[in-house]
Design a protein around this motif. Structure first.
Motif, mmCIF file in Angstrom:
data_model
loop_
_atom_site.group_PDB
_atom_site.id
_atom_site.type_symbol
_atom_site.label_atom_id
_atom_site.label_comp_id
_atom_site.label_asym_id
_atom_site.label_seq_id
_atom_site.Cartn_x
_atom_site.Cartn_y
_atom_site.Cartn_z
ATOM 1 N N PHE A 111 0.851 -1.194 0.000
ATOM 2 C CA PHE A 111 0.000 0.000 0.000
ATOM 3 C C PHE A 111 0.888 1.245 0.000
ATOM 4 O O PHE A 111 2.000 1.228 0.551
ATOM 5 C CB PHE A 111 -0.906 0.023 1.234
ATOM 6 N N ALA A 112 0.347 2.320 -0.579
ATOM 7 C CA ALA A 112 1.121 3.569 -0.672
ATOM 8 C C ALA A 112 1.217 4.253 0.694
ATOM 9 O O ALA A 112 0.395 4.006 1.593
ATOM 10 C CB ALA A 112 0.428 4.506 -1.671
ATOM 11 N N PHE A 116 -4.006 5.107 4.921
ATOM 12 C CA PHE A 116 -5.062 4.732 5.884
ATOM 13 C C PHE A 116 -5.123 5.694 7.074
ATOM 14 O O PHE A 116 -4.117 6.257 7.491
ATOM 15 C CB PHE A 116 -4.808 3.309 6.407
ATOM 16 N N ASP A 117 -6.355 5.806 7.616
ATOM 17 C CA ASP A 117 -6.552 6.595 8.841
ATOM 18 C C ASP A 117 -6.402 5.712 10.071
ATOM 19 O O ASP A 117 -6.211 6.222 11.180
ATOM 20 C CB ASP A 117 -7.959 7.213 8.852
ATOM 21 N N ALA A 118 -6.562 4.407 9.874
ATOM 22 C CA ALA A 118 -6.429 3.483 11.006
ATOM 23 C C ALA A 118 -6.001 2.116 10.511
ATOM 24 O O ALA A 118 -6.296 1.731 9.370
ATOM 25 C CB ALA A 118 -7.756 3.355 11.762
ATOM 26 N N CYS A 119 -5.307 1.422 11.393
ATOM 27 C CA CYS A 119 -4.938 0.022 11.133
ATOM 28 C C CYS A 119 -5.402 -0.783 12.334
ATOM 29 O O CYS A 119 -5.108 -0.411 13.479
ATOM 30 C CB CYS A 119 -3.423 -0.073 10.957
ATOM 31 N N VAL A 138 3.536 -0.191 9.161
ATOM 32 C CA VAL A 138 2.243 0.362 9.607
ATOM 33 C C VAL A 138 2.361 1.884 9.695
ATOM 34 O O VAL A 138 1.481 2.621 9.229
ATOM 35 C CB VAL A 138 1.805 -0.252 10.960
ATOM 36 N N ALA A 139 3.472 2.363 10.253
ATOM 37 C CA ALA A 139 3.667 3.820 10.369
ATOM 38 C C ALA A 139 3.712 4.456 8.976
ATOM 39 O O ALA A 139 3.189 5.553 8.764
ATOM 40 C CB ALA A 139 4.960 4.116 11.134
ATOM 41 N N ARG A 140 4.302 3.777 8.033
ATOM 42 C CA ARG A 140 4.413 4.335 6.670
ATOM 43 C C ARG A 140 3.038 4.467 6.002
ATOM 44 O O ARG A 140 2.748 5.478 5.372
ATOM 45 C CB ARG A 140 5.321 3.414 5.817
ATOM 46 N N VAL A 141 2.171 3.449 6.162
ATOM 47 C CA VAL A 141 0.898 3.483 5.432
ATOM 48 C C VAL A 141 -0.194 4.277 6.156
ATOM 49 O O VAL A 141 -1.242 4.542 5.578
ATOM 50 C CB VAL A 141 0.391 2.065 5.064
ATOM 51 N N LEU A 142 0.064 4.631 7.424
ATOM 52 C CA LEU A 142 -0.919 5.474 8.136
ATOM 53 C C LEU A 142 -0.668 6.941 7.821
ATOM 54 O O LEU A 142 0.480 7.361 7.610
ATOM 55 C CB LEU A 142 -0.789 5.275 9.653
ATOM 56 N N SER A 143 -1.731 7.715 7.847
ATOM 57 C CA SER A 143 -1.555 9.160 7.719
ATOM 58 C C SER A 143 -1.203 9.720 9.104
ATOM 59 O O SER A 143 -1.483 9.075 10.128
ATOM 60 C CB SER A 143 -2.834 9.802 7.172
ATOM 61 N N ALA A 202 9.578 3.670 18.560
ATOM 62 C CA ALA A 202 10.746 3.819 17.678
ATOM 63 C C ALA A 202 10.352 4.265 16.268
ATOM 64 O O ALA A 202 11.193 4.783 15.529
ATOM 65 C CB ALA A 202 11.496 2.488 17.608
ATOM 66 N N VAL A 203 9.099 4.036 15.876
ATOM 67 C CA VAL A 203 8.699 4.432 14.514
ATOM 68 C C VAL A 203 7.693 5.590 14.543
ATOM 69 O O VAL A 203 7.025 5.865 13.542
ATOM 70 C CB VAL A 203 8.139 3.232 13.710
ATOM 71 N N GLY A 204 7.576 6.261 15.709
ATOM 72 C CA GLY A 204 6.822 7.516 15.722
ATOM 73 C C GLY A 204 5.427 7.472 16.305
ATOM 74 O O GLY A 204 4.647 8.411 16.100
#
Ligand SMILES: C[S@@+](CC[C@H](N)C(=O)[O-])C[C@H]1O[C@@H](n2cnc3c(N)ncnc32)[C@H](O)[C@@H]1O
Length: 281
Positions: A111-112, A116-119, A138-143, A202-204
């Motif tokens: 996915f780009a 997503f707004d939620a996972c 997950v952090a990458r694909v969430l807004s 660690a990923v924000g």
């Protein structure tokens, strides 16, 4: 291949083979379970992301959670799972005809960025190897501000059928050669709030909110057996061993069965949520 990647590969091979035989096992075991407020663990997750429009279900299995999410109009839904057999069941759900259901690994999401707004993830995150890569994906694909909400399995509450079953299972498995045991699955840090905090921080992500909830799986002994025997540990057991385990379980359940025929069985879950910080982009 590194040692970590190779152990992840063998864990995923095990999961794939297991779900080829039992593609809806988790929904069958937990779909009817109820928290003290009457909700299932799937409904609890669904409510956590009530305000989110674009939602990804990580390790979506046969699509039960996605179907609940699809009850809200205007949602864009996606699900990802390793198992083609579980996904085949998800694709048969009419409510998911518009959902994007992808076969793949959570460590490499197709996915780009910011899609997503939620996972959400029900009983899946704690099984995943290379969890730091999963978290980064997950952090990458969430807004920014997007939410991760997951249900993580914990295990038995004291004195119930589930605990008795685990005791019987341990002694059964203890007699088996290592080749017939389930590989250790996932990353132990996901079992505790501090561990998940370390992975997600660690990923924000913001600090994890964590709640432990008992899920009541009580019912007639046959129904309770159907739930507990869905555990991965039974996957490598041969039919005779499963039959012996079943007989031992029913013998123990006779003394636990209440006059109304119900066997008390409670499984504890953790509901964990965190948001992706907005100040990162
Ligand atoms: C216990 S089942 C839960 C299924 C579903 N979420 C439910 O609760 O009904 C775990 C699911 O996670 C999937 N899974 C495990 N590791 C995965 C990974 N690395 N990438 C994608 N899916 C994974 C498995 O294939 C399996 O369908």
């Amino acid at each position: 291949m590194t040692a970590t990647a190779s152990s992840t590969a063998s864990q995923e091979a095990f999961l794939l083979a297991f779900h080829a035989g039992r593609p809806a096992v988790t929904a069958e075991a937990f779909g009817g379970g109820r928290a003290p407020d009457g909700r299932s663990s799937y409904e609890i997750l669904c409510d956590q992301v009530a305000g989110s429009r674009r939602v990804l279900d990580l390790g979506c299995g046969d699509g039960l959670l996605l179907e609940l999410l699809a009850r809200t109009d205007g949602r864009e839904l996606a699900g990802l799972d390793l198992s083609p057999d579980s996904l085949a069941l998800a694709r048969r759900r009419p409510a998911l005809s518009g959902a994007r259901l992808a076969e793949g690994r959570a460590q490499e999401l197709p996915f780009a960025d910011g899609s997503f707004d939620a996972c959400v993830s029900h009983m899946a995150l704690m099984l995943m190897g290379e969890i730091d890569r999963v978290a980064a994906e997950v952090a990458r694909v969430l807004s920014p501000g997007g939410m991760l909400a997951c249900v993580l399995g914990h295990g038995a509450l004291g004195g119930e059928a589930y605990e008795r079953f685990i005791g019987l299972l341990r002694s059964t498995i203890g007699e088996l050669p290592a080749s017939r045991r389930v590989p250790s699955l996932g990353d132990r840090r996901t079992r505790r709030r501090e561990g998940l905090d370390e992975i997600l921080g660690a990923v924000g992500f913001t600090a994890v909110e964590w709640e432990s909830v008992p899920i009541d799986l009580s019912g007639p002994a046959e129904q309770v057996w159907a739930s507990v025997s869905g555990l991965y540990d039974l996957g490598p057991l041969d039919q005779d061993t499963v039959e012996r385990l079943r007989a031992a379980f029913f013998a123990e359940m006779r003394e636990m069965t209440a006059p109304d025929g119900q066997v008390p069985c409670v499984f504890r879950i953790h509901v964990a949520t965190a948001r992706l910080r907005e100040d990162l982009s």
